[in-house]
Enzyme design. Structure first.
Site, PDB file in Angstrom:
ATOM      1  N   ALA A  65     105.317   5.707 -17.698  1.00 25.32           N
ATOM      2  CA  ALA A  65     105.763   6.239 -18.442  1.00 25.32           C
ATOM      3  C   ALA A  65     104.858   7.631 -18.878  1.00 25.32           C
ATOM      4  O   ALA A  65     103.632   7.610 -18.366  1.00 25.32           O
ATOM      5  CB  ALA A  65     105.468   5.083 -19.883  1.00 25.32           C
ATOM      6  N   GLY A 110     105.786   2.516 -15.646  1.00 26.69           N
ATOM      7  CA  GLY A 110     107.960   2.584 -15.884  1.00 26.69           C
ATOM      8  C   GLY A 110     108.495   1.989 -14.526  1.00 26.69           C
ATOM      9  O   GLY A 110     109.170   1.591 -14.549  1.00 26.69           O
ATOM     10  N   GLU A 113     108.081  -0.584 -13.470  1.00 31.89           N
ATOM     11  CA  GLU A 113     109.286  -1.424 -14.349  1.00 31.89           C
ATOM     12  C   GLU A 113     110.802  -1.201 -13.820  1.00 31.89           C
ATOM     13  O   GLU A 113     111.901  -2.484 -14.225  1.00 31.89           O
ATOM     14  CB  GLU A 113     108.691  -1.482 -15.436  1.00 31.89           C
ATOM     15  CG  GLU A 113     107.165  -2.279 -15.750  1.00 31.89           C
ATOM     16  CD  GLU A 113     106.771  -2.142 -16.682  1.00 31.89           C
ATOM     17  OE1 GLU A 113     106.290  -0.405 -17.131  1.00 31.89           O
ATOM     18  OE2 GLU A 113     106.583  -2.997 -17.060  1.00 31.89           O
ATOM     19  N   GLU A 133      98.718   0.190 -16.011  1.00 33.62           N
ATOM     20  CA  GLU A 133      97.765   0.492 -17.269  1.00 33.62           C
ATOM     21  C   GLU A 133      96.812  -0.033 -17.278  1.00 33.62           C
ATOM     22  O   GLU A 133      96.277   1.074 -18.627  1.00 33.62           O
ATOM     23  CB  GLU A 133      99.764  -0.506 -18.132  1.00 33.62           C
ATOM     24  CG  GLU A 133     101.068  -0.080 -18.204  1.00 33.62           C
ATOM     25  CD  GLU A 133     102.006  -0.121 -16.527  1.00 33.62           C
ATOM     26  OE1 GLU A 133     101.416  -0.958 -15.736  1.00 33.62           O
ATOM     27  OE2 GLU A 133     103.213   0.187 -16.739  1.00 33.62           O
TER      28      GLU A 133
HETATM   29  N1  CAA Z   1     103.136  10.663 -17.278  1.00 35.95           N
HETATM   30  C1  CAA Z   1     102.998  12.122 -17.715  1.00 35.95           C
HETATM   31  N2  CAA Z   1     102.511  12.802 -16.471  1.00 35.95           N
HETATM   32  C2  CAA Z   1     102.400  12.399 -16.037  1.00 35.95           C
HETATM   33  C3  CAA Z   1     102.249  11.022 -15.109  1.00 35.95           C
HETATM   34  C4  CAA Z   1     101.994   9.757 -15.838  1.00 35.95           C
HETATM   35  N3  CAA Z   1     102.239   8.824 -15.924  1.00 35.95           N
HETATM   36  N4  CAA Z   1     101.918  10.897 -13.647  1.00 35.95           N
HETATM   37  C5  CAA Z   1     101.938  12.582 -13.291  1.00 35.95           C
HETATM   38  N5  CAA Z   1     101.757  13.002 -14.336  1.00 35.95           N
HETATM   39  C6  CAA Z   1     101.351  14.743 -14.204  1.00 35.95           C
HETATM   40  C7  CAA Z   1     100.053  15.074 -13.909  1.00 35.95           C
HETATM   41  O1  CAA Z   1      99.558  15.113 -15.350  1.00 35.95           O
HETATM   42  C8  CAA Z   1     100.471  16.624 -13.337  1.00 35.95           C
HETATM   43  O2  CAA Z   1     100.833  17.331 -14.011  1.00 35.95           O
HETATM   44  P1  CAA Z   1     100.111  18.759 -14.556  1.00 35.95           P
HETATM   45  O3  CAA Z   1     100.528  19.455 -13.300  1.00 35.95           O
HETATM   46  O4  CAA Z   1     100.747  19.354 -15.946  1.00 35.95           O
HETATM   47  O5  CAA Z   1      98.465  18.492 -15.072  1.00 35.95           O
HETATM   48  C9  CAA Z   1     101.655  16.602 -12.804  1.00 35.95           C
HETATM   49  O6  CAA Z   1     102.032  15.237 -13.077  1.00 35.95           O
HETATM   50  C10 CAA Z   1     101.053  15.849 -10.865  1.00 35.95           C
HETATM   51  O7  CAA Z   1     100.071  14.691 -11.285  1.00 35.95           O
HETATM   52  P2  CAA Z   1      98.752  14.742 -10.044  1.00 35.95           P
HETATM   53  O8  CAA Z   1      98.455  16.150 -10.524  1.00 35.95           O
HETATM   54  O9  CAA Z   1      98.065  14.177 -10.980  1.00 35.95           O
HETATM   55  O10 CAA Z   1      98.922  14.197  -9.358  1.00 35.95           O
HETATM   56  P3  CAA Z   1      98.002  13.898  -7.645  1.00 35.95           P
HETATM   57  O11 CAA Z   1      98.768  13.839  -6.443  1.00 35.95           O
HETATM   58  O12 CAA Z   1      96.561  14.527  -8.476  1.00 35.95           O
HETATM   59  O13 CAA Z   1      98.506  12.105  -8.541  1.00 35.95           O
HETATM   60  C11 CAA Z   1      98.606   9.767  -9.058  1.00 35.95           C
HETATM   61  C12 CAA Z   1      98.619  11.946  -8.353  1.00 35.95           C
HETATM   62  C13 CAA Z   1      98.311   8.928  -8.421  1.00 35.95           C
HETATM   63  C14 CAA Z   1     100.669   9.094  -9.170  1.00 35.95           C
HETATM   64  C15 CAA Z   1      99.427  10.365 -10.593  1.00 35.95           C
HETATM   65  O14 CAA Z   1      99.953  11.583 -10.935  1.00 35.95           O
HETATM   66  C16 CAA Z   1      98.586   9.493 -11.618  1.00 35.95           C
HETATM   67  O15 CAA Z   1      97.995   8.323 -11.423  1.00 35.95           O
HETATM   68  N6  CAA Z   1      99.604   9.243 -12.739  1.00 35.95           N
HETATM   69  C17 CAA Z   1      99.832   8.378 -13.384  1.00 35.95           C
HETATM   70  C18 CAA Z   1     100.465   7.310 -13.113  1.00 35.95           C
HETATM   71  C19 CAA Z   1     100.167   5.771 -14.484  1.00 35.95           C
HETATM   72  O16 CAA Z   1      98.879   5.410 -14.722  1.00 35.95           O
HETATM   73  N7  CAA Z   1     101.166   4.903 -14.695  1.00 35.95           N
HETATM   74  C20 CAA Z   1     101.327   4.560 -15.727  1.00 35.95           C
HETATM   75  C21 CAA Z   1     101.550   5.019 -16.715  1.00 35.95           C
HETATM   76  S1  CAA Z   1     101.535   4.115 -18.388  1.00 35.95           S
HETATM   77  C22 CAA Z   1     102.777   2.684 -18.077  1.00 35.95           C
HETATM   78  O17 CAA Z   1     103.755   3.162 -17.514  1.00 35.95           O
HETATM   79  C23 CAA Z   1     103.245   2.170 -19.660  1.00 35.95           C
HETATM   80  C24 CAA Z   1     104.717   1.099 -18.962  1.00 35.95           C
HETATM   81  O18 CAA Z   1     104.692   0.408 -18.366  1.00 35.95           O
HETATM   82  C25 CAA Z   1     105.545   1.114 -20.168  1.00 35.95           C
END
Ligand code: CAA
Length: 259
Positions: A65, A110, A113, A133
């Site tokens: 998400a 998400g 999911e 999460e």
């Molecule tokens: N939401 C919004 N933006 C996201 C994102 C997310 N879930 N995941 C990645 N991005 C964005 C980053 O902010 C980044 O944007 P910028 O270039 O503008 O800074 C871009 O995508 C590239 O990401 P990274 O620079 O972080 O790439 P990386 O290779 O260094 O890392 C990753 C990759 C390990 C997937 C890392 O991006 C990450 O940990 N992402 C988040 C994963 C996460 O926590 N997901 C769960 C979300 S909560 C949820 O899903 C709730 C639910 O159940 C409803």
């Protein structure tokens, strides 16, 4: 065709691609609503017999998400976001056509999911999965706490959710989350081959089978068997059944019309 969802239909298979590559295809409310609308249309399109869902680019299926969007949400906005997420995941899970997730990279939160809402998952051997999460101070809110445990059981679900750990595609396949591991280059081709195999079968029968398998999964065996019995005879009211039986007797391939 929307801003974040691209659909291409060929030979009865629609490939739905989430096209928000710069944010690793993260799901904000707009993406979720577009996906929901896409699945409503595809559900009613008689040309479409199966659906593949994937993420744009070679890095991510869906990285979860949208964290930036969630960082600004009030409690009531978060409740509405969860509702939107659930409606979209349910539209996919309840779609009357088979839906294959083609997981091409990070498949987190998400995103996982979403993949679990599909009927089954093909994945690149480079993919990574997880429900991270709790590392952000929330928990999986688009169905993950319930759908993952139905695939891998409670203990593995708890370990994955509580630790927020990412697992390799191989580990996810070993746990039965992924049906088939492919190279990144062959993933869509392999998912397409599976879809084509499904498309050549009786569409009404496939659709009824999906409903019975899905609806029976949370019931006792007795209730599930009743569900199976209840829909079986519906096949006998279709042209597809006549065609399937005739083709067998005439030793030729069946040409199903989906009615
Ligand atoms: N939401 C919004 N933006 C996201 C994102 C997310 N879930 N995941 C990645 N991005 C964005 C980053 O902010 C980044 O944007 P910028 O270039 O503008 O800074 C871009 O995508 C590239 O990401 P990274 O620079 O972080 O790439 P990386 O290779 O260094 O890392 C990753 C990759 C390990 C997937 C890392 O991006 C990450 O940990 N992402 C988040 C994963 C996460 O926590 N997901 C769960 C979300 S909560 C949820 O899903 C709730 C639910 O159940 C409803």
């Amino acid at each position: 065709m929307g801003e974040f969802v691209h659909i291409e239909t060929k030979d009865h298979t629609s490939t739905v691609t989430i096209t928000r590559e710069k944010a690793l295809n993260a799901l904000n409310a707009d993406v979720l609503k577009e996906l929901h609308a896409a699945f409503t249309d595809l559900s009613h399109n008689p040309e479409v017999r199966s659906i593949i869902i994937t993420g744009a680019g070679d890095k991510a299926f869906v990285a979860g998400a949208d964290i930036a969007a969630m960082s600004k949400m009030s409690v009531s906005e978060a409740a509405a976001f969860a509702e939107t997420g659930h409606q979209t995941m349910n539209a996919i899970a309840n779609c009357p056509k088979p839906v294959i997730a083609a997981v091409n990279g990070f498949c987190l939160g998400g995103g996982m999911e979403l993949a679990l809402s599909c009927d089954f998952i093909y994945a690149s051997d480079k993919a990574k999965m997880g429900l991270p999460e709790v590392g952000l101070g929330l928990y999986p809110g688009f169905g993950g706490t319930q759908r993952l445990s139905r695939v891998v059981g409670l203990a593995k679900t708890k370990e994955l959710v509580f630790s927020a750990r990412m697992i390799s595609a191989q580990q996810a396949a070993d746990w039965g989350i992924i049906n088939k591991l492919c190279t990144p280059e062959t993933l869509l081709e392999e998912a397409g081959k599976c879809a084509a195999e499904i498309n050549s079968k009786g569409p009404v029968a496939v659709s009824l089978a999906k409903k019975v398998i899905s609806n029976g999964a949370d019931e006792s065996l007795d209730v599930g068997l009743e569900l199976e019995k209840g829909s079986f005879a519906q096949c006998f009211d279709t042209d597809d059944l006549k065609e399937g039986l005739a083709a067998f007797m005439e030793k030729r391939a069946a040409a199903f019309q989906g009615k």
